[in-house]
Design a protein around this motif. Structure first.
Motif, PDB file in Angstrom:
ATOM      1  N   UNK A   3      18.216  20.889  -3.264  1.00 34.54           N
ATOM      2  CA  UNK A   3      18.976  19.636  -3.266  1.00 34.54           C
ATOM      3  C   UNK A   3      18.075  18.406  -3.307  1.00 34.54           C
ATOM      4  N   UNK A   4      16.768  18.584  -3.168  1.00 38.41           N
ATOM      5  CA  UNK A   4      15.840  17.453  -3.161  1.00 38.41           C
ATOM      6  C   UNK A   4      15.648  16.915  -4.578  1.00 38.41           C
ATOM      7  N   UNK A   5      15.852  15.627  -4.745  1.00 37.06           N
ATOM      8  CA  UNK A   5      15.686  14.975  -6.044  1.00 37.06           C
ATOM      9  C   UNK A   5      14.927  13.672  -5.841  1.00 37.06           C
ATOM     10  N   UNK A   6      13.614  13.708  -6.041  1.00 32.42           N
ATOM     11  CA  UNK A   6      12.791  12.524  -5.828  1.00 32.42           C
ATOM     12  C   UNK A   6      11.747  12.433  -6.934  1.00 32.42           C
ATOM     13  N   UNK A   7      11.234  11.221  -7.138  1.00 40.35           N
ATOM     14  CA  UNK A   7      10.217  10.968  -8.157  1.00 40.35           C
ATOM     15  C   UNK A   7       8.842  11.402  -7.628  1.00 40.35           C
ATOM     16  N   UNK A   8       7.786  11.034  -8.347  1.00 41.76           N
ATOM     17  CA  UNK A   8       6.427  11.392  -7.951  1.00 41.76           C
ATOM     18  C   UNK A   8       6.004  10.623  -6.696  1.00 41.76           C
ATOM     19  N   UNK A   9       4.976  11.120  -6.013  1.00 43.63           N
ATOM     20  CA  UNK A   9       4.432  10.448  -4.837  1.00 43.63           C
ATOM     21  C   UNK A   9       3.928   9.057  -5.207  1.00 43.63           C
ATOM     22  N   UNK A  10       3.362   8.909  -6.401  1.00 41.65           N
ATOM     23  CA  UNK A  10       2.883   7.600  -6.847  1.00 41.65           C
ATOM     24  C   UNK A  10       4.016   6.577  -6.837  1.00 41.65           C
ATOM     25  N   UNK A  11       5.164   6.973  -7.387  1.00 43.42           N
ATOM     26  CA  UNK A  11       6.280   6.027  -7.494  1.00 43.42           C
ATOM     27  C   UNK A  11       7.028   5.871  -6.171  1.00 43.42           C
ATOM     28  N   UNK A  12       7.214   6.964  -5.450  1.00 42.28           N
ATOM     29  CA  UNK A  12       8.005   6.932  -4.220  1.00 42.28           C
ATOM     30  C   UNK A  12       7.282   6.195  -3.096  1.00 42.28           C
ATOM     31  N   UNK A  13       5.970   6.387  -2.992  1.00 38.12           N
ATOM     32  CA  UNK A  13       5.206   5.806  -1.882  1.00 38.12           C
ATOM     33  C   UNK A  13       4.157   4.801  -2.350  1.00 38.12           C
ATOM     34  N   UNK A  14       3.237   5.229  -3.212  1.00 39.53           N
ATOM     35  CA  UNK A  14       2.056   4.410  -3.499  1.00 39.53           C
ATOM     36  C   UNK A  14       2.392   3.059  -4.121  1.00 39.53           C
ATOM     37  N   UNK A  15       3.332   3.015  -5.050  1.00 39.19           N
ATOM     38  CA  UNK A  15       3.662   1.758  -5.710  1.00 39.19           C
ATOM     39  C   UNK A  15       4.428   0.803  -4.801  1.00 39.19           C
ATOM     40  N   UNK A  16       4.990   1.316  -3.713  1.00 37.17           N
ATOM     41  CA  UNK A  16       5.790   0.483  -2.809  1.00 37.17           C
ATOM     42  C   UNK A  16       5.024   0.050  -1.562  1.00 37.17           C
ATOM     43  N   UNK A  17       4.022   0.806  -1.180  1.00 36.46           N
ATOM     44  CA  UNK A  17       3.326   0.561   0.077  1.00 36.46           C
ATOM     45  C   UNK A  17       2.345  -0.608  -0.035  1.00 36.46           C
ATOM     46  N   UNK A  18       2.229  -1.363   1.061  1.00 31.01           N
ATOM     47  CA  UNK A  18       1.211  -2.417   1.155  1.00 31.01           C
ATOM     48  C   UNK A  18       0.027  -1.952   1.999  1.00 31.01           C
ATOM     49  N   UNK A  19       0.048  -0.673   2.336  1.00 26.34           N
ATOM     50  CA  UNK A  19      -0.970  -0.106   3.224  1.00 26.34           C
ATOM     51  C   UNK A  19      -1.826   0.910   2.480  1.00 26.34           C
ATOM     52  N   UNK A  20      -2.358   0.486   1.330  1.00 29.90           N
ATOM     53  CA  UNK A  20      -3.114   1.391   0.476  1.00 29.90           C
ATOM     54  C   UNK A  20      -4.522   0.838   0.242  1.00 29.90           C
ATOM     55  N   UNK A  21      -5.512   1.669   0.514  1.00 28.46           N
ATOM     56  CA  UNK A  21      -6.902   1.337   0.233  1.00 28.46           C
ATOM     57  C   UNK A  21      -7.435   2.294  -0.831  1.00 28.46           C
ATOM     58  N   UNK A  22      -8.593   1.967  -1.378  1.00 31.51           N
ATOM     59  CA  UNK A  22      -9.179   2.810  -2.419  1.00 31.51           C
ATOM     60  C   UNK A  22     -10.667   3.011  -2.224  1.00 31.51           C
ATOM     61  N   UNK A  23     -11.157   4.105  -2.763  1.00 33.91           N
ATOM     62  CA  UNK A  23     -12.597   4.339  -2.876  1.00 33.91           C
ATOM     63  C   UNK A  23     -12.890   4.718  -4.317  1.00 33.91           C
ATOM     64  N   UNK A  24     -14.063   4.310  -4.764  1.00 35.79           N
ATOM     65  CA  UNK A  24     -14.460   4.619  -6.138  1.00 35.79           C
ATOM     66  C   UNK A  24     -15.144   5.985  -6.175  1.00 35.79           C
ATOM     67  N   UNK A  25     -14.720   6.838  -7.099  1.00 36.18           N
ATOM     68  CA  UNK A  25     -15.297   8.175  -7.218  1.00 36.18           C
ATOM     69  C   UNK A  25     -16.764   8.100  -7.602  1.00 36.18           C
ATOM     70  N   UNK A  26     -17.547   8.964  -6.970  1.00 40.27           N
ATOM     71  CA  UNK A  26     -18.965   9.091  -7.305  1.00 40.27           C
ATOM     72  C   UNK A  26     -19.194  10.255  -8.261  1.00 40.27           C
TER      73      UNK A  26
END
Length: 355
Positions: free
Chosen positions: A243-266
């Motif tokens: 019964x679960x119908x949701x979009x990707x984690x990127x769209x559901x959480x990451x694009x909406x959150x203001x609590x996101x930091x990043x690191x650059x891949x080495x």
């Protein structure tokens, strides 16, 4: 006991969903893309597991896969991680559901801690540098109680990837100002030229507390459902999960959150999304990618994956030739991203045995 910010208290959730239709005929319903081997020795899944060791103990490495692929994954995981570290979801429901459910299972097993969610089928050439980047992300996620996303320095204006816009510096990382999903070519060119954007590798690190808080804020229905499902008996799980119908984690959480930091891949990274993508990852300019019993004469930019038979390519260019014993693919490299059309045609013709 070590604090939650150390790698010894961190866990890895390897998402192994998807059929990999653009890797047909090597990738099938019964042999999904993570079980494909680039070098003919170890699978993408095994490579993904092993690059985390010794930073993350094997008993804290989990793989999430759909029930339809349970048998081949159990065989593939023998000797790599504990057998009960395979988390089986009744059916693939996208990365938001996978991360929510997988994190709930891990928290129930191990308690509070840091979880790194990564894909099972990416190609990463430098494992030591990967572990260094992951350790930075774990520390940043623990000290800031934020979701940390790993970004890849772009080498070209790619329209098939998402992008992260780099913001102000934050500790060992930076604030991510926004995500841009699969931009048009002209926009991708401007972003790459600006130097302020990274490819989004869909590698996320966060504490279980942070994940719970972000799901509660942006997708409470899924957050609550995942906690319930982690306690649901297997005999009743399929119906509730379906019964679960949701979009990707990127769209559901990451694009909406203001609590996101990043690191650059080495490290060097490629998502290896298609046969042509594989050539980009391991091929050389003007060269050929040959595996197994293959010979290329007077040929350029060809990719050959034979089965047991000898494969000879003579006087051709920009071809992909794959032999799996029961099926042969011959395709121009430019058509590689569109191989889903082949599997759709096979399905239309009722040739399910080849899917």
């Amino acid at each position: 006991m070590a604090p939650a910010s150390t790698p010894q208290r961190a866990s890895v959730l390897i998402i192994a969903g998807g059929r990999g239709t653009r890797f047909w005929p090597a990738s099938r319903e019964a042999r999904p893309k993570p079980l494909f081997s680039i070098d003919g020795k170890t699978s993408l899944l095994a490579d993904t597991i092993l690059r985390h060791v010794p930073l993350i103990p094997r008993e804290r490495i989990f793989v999430l896969a759909a029930a339809a692929h349970q048998a081949p994954f159990r065989r593939a995981l023998r000797g790599l991680i504990p057998a009960d570290n395979l988390i089986v979801e009744p059916d693939a429901r996208g990365t938001a559901v996978a991360i929510a459910y997988g994190a709930a299972i891990i928290q129930r097993r191990l308690g509070e801690g840091i979880i790194a969610a990564v894909a099972a089928d990416h190609y990463i050439a430098t494992a030591a540098q990967y572990r260094r980047t992951l350790a930075e992300a774990i520390g940043l996620a623990a000290s800031n109680e934020s979701i940390v996303a790993v970004g890849i320095t772009p080498t070209r204006p790619e329209t098939g990837y998402g992008y992260q816009k780099i913001g102000p510096k934050a500790g060992a990382g930076f604030k991510i100002e926004k995500f841009v999903e699969k931009p048009a070519l002209a926009i991708a060119r401007r972003m790459v030229r600006s130097g302020r954007y990274l490819w989004n590798a869909s590698m996320f690190v966060a504490s279980t507390r942070t994940l719970a808080r972000e799901f509660a804020a942006h997708c409470p229905a899924l957050g609550k459902a995942a906690q319930r499902l982690a306690l649901t008996p297997r005999t009743k799980l399929a119906r509730a999960y379906g019964r679960l119908r949701f979009d990707s984690f990127d769209r559901v959480i990451m694009e909406k959150s203001s609590n996101v930091l990043g690191v650059r891949a080495r490290f060097s990274w490629h998502d290896v999304g298609s046969w042509d993508g594989l050539w980009d990852a391991i091929g050389e300019a003007g060269g050929n990618v040959l595996r197994g019993n293959a010979i290329a004469l007077e040929s350029e930019r060809v990719l050959a994956y034979p089965d047991s038979r000898l494969m000879v390519l003579f006087g051709v260019r920009d071809l992909i030739v794959v032999d799996t014993g029961d099926a042969i693919l011959v395709a121009h490299r430019a058509m590689s991203p569109h191989l889903r059309r082949v599997t759709e045609e096979l399905e239309r013709r009722g040739l399910q045995r080849y899917l």
